[in-house]
Every structure is written in structure tokens, then in C-alpha cells.
Motif scaffolding. Structure first.
Motif, PDB file in Angstrom:
ATOM      1  N   MET A   1       0.831  -1.186   0.000  1.00 49.43           N
ATOM      2  CA  MET A   1       0.000   0.000   0.000  1.00 49.43           C
ATOM      3  C   MET A   1       0.870   1.241   0.000  1.00 49.43           C
ATOM      4  O   MET A   1       1.895   1.275   0.652  1.00 49.43           O
ATOM      5  N   LEU A   2       0.417   2.233  -0.711  1.00 48.39           N
ATOM      6  CA  LEU A   2       1.122   3.504  -0.814  1.00 48.39           C
ATOM      7  C   LEU A   2       0.432   4.509   0.099  1.00 48.39           C
ATOM      8  O   LEU A   2      -0.581   5.097  -0.264  1.00 48.39           O
ATOM      9  N   ASN A   3       0.950   4.683   1.315  1.00 50.48           N
ATOM     10  CA  ASN A   3       0.329   5.553   2.309  1.00 50.48           C
ATOM     11  C   ASN A   3       1.195   6.777   2.557  1.00 50.48           C
ATOM     12  O   ASN A   3       2.394   6.640   2.822  1.00 50.48           O
ATOM     13  N   PHE A   4       0.562   7.944   2.502  1.00 46.16           N
ATOM     14  CA  PHE A   4       1.265   9.201   2.742  1.00 46.16           C
ATOM     15  C   PHE A   4       0.505  10.048   3.737  1.00 46.16           C
ATOM     16  O   PHE A   4      -0.729  10.002   3.798  1.00 46.16           O
ATOM     17  N   VAL A   5       1.254  10.842   4.489  1.00 44.12           N
ATOM     18  CA  VAL A   5       0.680  11.850   5.356  1.00 44.12           C
ATOM     19  C   VAL A   5       0.992  13.198   4.726  1.00 44.12           C
ATOM     20  O   VAL A   5       2.148  13.476   4.384  1.00 44.12           O
ATOM     21  N   LEU A   6      -0.036  14.016   4.537  1.00 43.25           N
ATOM     22  CA  LEU A   6       0.161  15.395   4.093  1.00 43.25           C
ATOM     23  C   LEU A   6       0.086  16.266   5.328  1.00 43.25           C
ATOM     24  O   LEU A   6      -0.874  16.186   6.103  1.00 43.25           O
ATOM     25  N   PHE A   7       1.099  17.091   5.496  1.00 42.39           N
ATOM     26  CA  PHE A   7       1.263  17.848   6.718  1.00 42.39           C
ATOM     27  C   PHE A   7       1.349  19.326   6.395  1.00 42.39           C
ATOM     28  O   PHE A   7       2.072  19.715   5.486  1.00 42.39           O
ATOM     29  N   GLY A   8       0.642  20.126   7.134  1.00 41.78           N
ATOM     30  CA  GLY A   8       0.730  21.567   6.955  1.00 41.78           C
ATOM     31  C   GLY A   8      -0.393  22.254   7.696  1.00 41.78           C
ATOM     32  O   GLY A   8      -1.396  21.634   8.041  1.00 41.78           O
TER      33      GLY A   8
ATOM     34  N   ILE B   1      -8.861   8.460  16.424  1.00 41.50           N
ATOM     35  CA  ILE B   1      -8.259   7.188  16.005  1.00 41.50           C
ATOM     36  C   ILE B   1      -9.327   6.162  15.638  1.00 41.50           C
ATOM     37  O   ILE B   1      -9.228   5.482  14.617  1.00 41.50           O
ATOM     38  N   ASP B   2     -10.372   6.067  16.442  1.00 35.38           N
ATOM     39  CA  ASP B   2     -11.460   5.134  16.132  1.00 35.38           C
ATOM     40  C   ASP B   2     -12.081   5.459  14.776  1.00 35.38           C
ATOM     41  O   ASP B   2     -12.340   4.564  13.970  1.00 35.38           O
ATOM     42  N   MET B   3     -12.314   6.720  14.537  1.00 34.25           N
ATOM     43  CA  MET B   3     -12.920   7.160  13.288  1.00 34.25           C
ATOM     44  C   MET B   3     -12.002   6.856  12.101  1.00 34.25           C
ATOM     45  O   MET B   3     -12.444   6.359  11.066  1.00 34.25           O
ATOM     46  N   LEU B   4     -10.724   7.116  12.265  1.00 33.58           N
ATOM     47  CA  LEU B   4      -9.754   6.883  11.194  1.00 33.58           C
ATOM     48  C   LEU B   4      -9.636   5.393  10.867  1.00 33.58           C
ATOM     49  O   LEU B   4      -9.652   5.008   9.693  1.00 33.58           O
ATOM     50  N   GLU B   5      -9.547   4.563  11.880  1.00 31.09           N
ATOM     51  CA  GLU B   5      -9.460   3.118  11.663  1.00 31.09           C
ATOM     52  C   GLU B   5     -10.707   2.600  10.949  1.00 31.09           C
ATOM     53  O   GLU B   5     -10.616   1.753  10.058  1.00 31.09           O
ATOM     54  N   GLU B   6     -11.862   3.132  11.309  1.00 33.34           N
ATOM     55  CA  GLU B   6     -13.113   2.749  10.654  1.00 33.34           C
ATOM     56  C   GLU B   6     -13.059   3.068   9.156  1.00 33.34           C
ATOM     57  O   GLU B   6     -13.479   2.275   8.322  1.00 33.34           O
ATOM     58  N   GLU B   7     -12.527   4.238   8.816  1.00 30.68           N
ATOM     59  CA  GLU B   7     -12.430   4.639   7.409  1.00 30.68           C
ATOM     60  C   GLU B   7     -11.467   3.748   6.633  1.00 30.68           C
ATOM     61  O   GLU B   7     -11.735   3.375   5.502  1.00 30.68           O
ATOM     62  N   VAL B   8     -10.338   3.404   7.234  1.00 27.42           N
ATOM     63  CA  VAL B   8      -9.382   2.505   6.567  1.00 27.42           C
ATOM     64  C   VAL B   8     -10.034   1.145   6.344  1.00 27.42           C
ATOM     65  O   VAL B   8      -9.947   0.570   5.258  1.00 27.42           O
ATOM     66  N   ASP B   9     -10.715   0.652   7.372  1.00 23.12           N
ATOM     67  CA  ASP B   9     -11.346  -0.665   7.272  1.00 23.12           C
ATOM     68  C   ASP B   9     -12.455  -0.706   6.216  1.00 23.12           C
ATOM     69  O   ASP B   9     -12.750  -1.770   5.677  1.00 23.12           O
TER      70      ASP B   9
ATOM     71  N   PRO C   1     -10.863  -1.986   2.115  1.00 21.27           N
ATOM     72  CA  PRO C   1      -9.849  -3.044   2.195  1.00 21.27           C
ATOM     73  C   PRO C   1      -9.049  -3.240   0.902  1.00 21.27           C
ATOM     74  O   PRO C   1      -7.940  -3.777   0.950  1.00 21.27           O
ATOM     75  N   ASP C   2      -9.582  -2.812  -0.236  1.00 23.03           N
ATOM     76  CA  ASP C   2      -8.891  -2.998  -1.511  1.00 23.03           C
ATOM     77  C   ASP C   2      -8.164  -1.745  -1.990  1.00 23.03           C
ATOM     78  O   ASP C   2      -7.741  -1.674  -3.148  1.00 23.03           O
ATOM     79  N   ALA C   3      -8.009  -0.770  -1.118  1.00 28.37           N
ATOM     80  CA  ALA C   3      -7.376   0.494  -1.494  1.00 28.37           C
ATOM     81  C   ALA C   3      -5.919   0.285  -1.902  1.00 28.37           C
ATOM     82  O   ALA C   3      -5.224  -0.561  -1.337  1.00 28.37           O
TER      83      ALA C   3
ATOM     84  N   PHE D   1      -1.315   0.519  13.819  1.00 31.81           N
ATOM     85  CA  PHE D   1      -2.525   0.095  13.111  1.00 31.81           C
ATOM     86  C   PHE D   1      -2.188  -0.352  11.690  1.00 31.81           C
ATOM     87  O   PHE D   1      -2.630  -1.413  11.242  1.00 31.81           O
ATOM     88  N   LEU D   2      -1.399   0.451  10.981  1.00 33.87           N
ATOM     89  CA  LEU D   2      -1.041   0.092   9.606  1.00 33.87           C
ATOM     90  C   LEU D   2      -0.180  -1.174   9.581  1.00 33.87           C
ATOM     91  O   LEU D   2      -0.338  -2.011   8.689  1.00 33.87           O
ATOM     92  N   ALA D   3       0.700  -1.324  10.549  1.00 32.90           N
ATOM     93  CA  ALA D   3       1.527  -2.541  10.624  1.00 32.90           C
ATOM     94  C   ALA D   3       0.643  -3.779  10.809  1.00 32.90           C
ATOM     95  O   ALA D   3       0.908  -4.832  10.230  1.00 32.90           O
ATOM     96  N   SER D   4      -0.435  -3.628  11.563  1.00 39.30           N
ATOM     97  CA  SER D   4      -1.362  -4.752  11.754  1.00 39.30           C
ATOM     98  C   SER D   4      -2.061  -5.130  10.454  1.00 39.30           C
ATOM     99  O   SER D   4      -2.573  -6.235  10.320  1.00 39.30           O
ATOM    100  N   LYS D   5      -2.056  -4.207   9.492  1.00 34.05           N
ATOM    101  CA  LYS D   5      -2.637  -4.441   8.166  1.00 34.05           C
ATOM    102  C   LYS D   5      -1.556  -4.838   7.158  1.00 34.05           C
ATOM    103  O   LYS D   5      -1.817  -4.930   5.962  1.00 34.05           O
TER     104      LYS D   5
END
Length: 189
Positions: free
Chosen positions: A1-8, A66-74, A77-79, A100-104
Motif C-alpha cells: 500500500m502507498l500511504n502518505f501523510v500530508l502535513f501543513g 483514532i477510532d474514526m480513522l481506523e473505521e475509514e481505513v477498514d 480493504p482494496d485500497a 494500526f497500519l503494521a497490523s494491516k
């Protein structure tokens, strides 16, 4: 998976650049601010919990975010990957996101931090507030959010810098030129 954080800080261009990244790389954009606004608009129980925090320009407690974010990732699943926008805002949040991401079987590939000065941010947010009418872009609240970024949130960057995942991008200039700079970073992964 290609995961990025945009910060600003607010008005740095994260939303604008996210739209372009989504189109080019087929990533899923997760903006905690957008999620909170949607919950508030739909008057969900979560929206009722967080509306006062956002209205006051304060951070929503980690557990709720965190709960909300994990729900959105879940939900996706095919992202091919995710763009995290507005999260993490603290080192504990960054650590939880990594776990969380490591668990995925995944992780954060990189962090792109937009460098934009205060004067430009103030201009951009004033324009955005007129166009969108966002409650959190009102002058008294936006300054609080910008100060929050520069006084607290920015301290997450060394966490990612220590992992050699941080790239700073000049967020002032032509939108397409900034996008090309970001793509050069993403294409390394």
C-alpha cells in the motif's frame, strides 16, 4: 500500500493537492477535518461529540479521532493506499497509526510537509471561508488553528524525519508545479 501523510497548517494546500494525488494514484483521501464536518452535518453521535471541539478550534481527543480513522481505513480493504490529511497531530497518534497500519501489513511510505508562511495562510483561508462558508475558517477560529499547528502539531515532523520519511515542499507557487514536486516524492515509492 502507498500511504502518505500530508502535513501543513490550515490553508497550506493539502486539500487541493490531495485531489490531484487521488486522481493520479487512485489513493483514498482521509481528512479528519472532512470526516468531522460530515458527522457534524449529519448530526451523528460522533458529530455531536466533536462539534464543540471544532467550533472552538481545539483538537478532538485522540481516542475519538483514532477510532474514526481506523473505521475509514477498514471501509476500504482494496485500497491502493491512503492519503492521511490532518492526522496524525501528535506523536502518540503517529505511533498508533504506525501500529494500526503494521497490523494491516502496511505502513507510512512518506510524509510531505507543506511550508507556507503565516501571511499567505491568512490570505488563503480568508478566500476559502468566503467560498465555502466553513465555520472553522472564521477569523477568530482560524488563527487559533494556525497557532495550534505552529505551536504543537509541527512537533510531529521530527518523528517522521528520524525515520527518513519526511520531505518538505514549498507550498507557495503554481499549483501544478507544487504537484509535480509532490509526484517526484511519491514516485520514489
Amino acid at each position: 500500500m502507498l500511504n502518505f501523510v500530508l502535513f501543513g497548517p490550515p490553508g497550506a494546500g493539502k486539500g487541493t493537492q490531495s485531489e490531484k494525488l487521488i486522481e493520479k494514484y487512485q489513493l483514498i483521501h482521509i481528512s479528519t477535518g472532512d470526516l468531522f464536518r460530515a458527522h457534524i452535518k449529519n448530526q451523528t453521535p460522533l458529530g455531536q461529540k466533536v462539534s464543540q471541539f471544532i467550533a472552538d478550534g481545539q483538537l478532538v481527543p485522540d481516542g475519538i479521532t483514532i477510532d474514526m480513522l481506523e473505521e475509514e481505513v477498514d471501509k476500504n480493504p482494496d485500497a491502493k493506499g491512503f492519503i492521511f490529511d490532518g492526522f496524525p497531530r501528535t506523536i502518540p497518534q503517529a505511533e498508533v497509526l504506525d501500529e494500526f497500519l503494521a497490523s494491516k501489513g502496511s505502513g507510512i511510505a512518506g510524509v510531505i510537509a507543506f511550508d507556507v508562511d503565516q501571511e499567505e495562510l491568512t490570505k488563503r483561508v480568508a478566500i476559502r471561508q468566503k467560498e465555502s462558508g466553513r465555520v472553522d475558517d472564521q477569523a477568530d477560529k482560524i488563527q487559533k488553528r494556525i497557532d495550534e499547528y505552529f505551536n504543537k502539531i509541527i512537533h510531529v515532523l521530527p518523528y517522521y524525519d528520524a525515520q527518513n520519511k519526511l520531505t518538505r515542499v514549498n507550498g507557495i507557487g503554481n499549483i501544478d508545479e507544487i504537484f509535480n514536486t509532490i509526484c517526484a516524492v511519491v514516485d520514489k515509492y
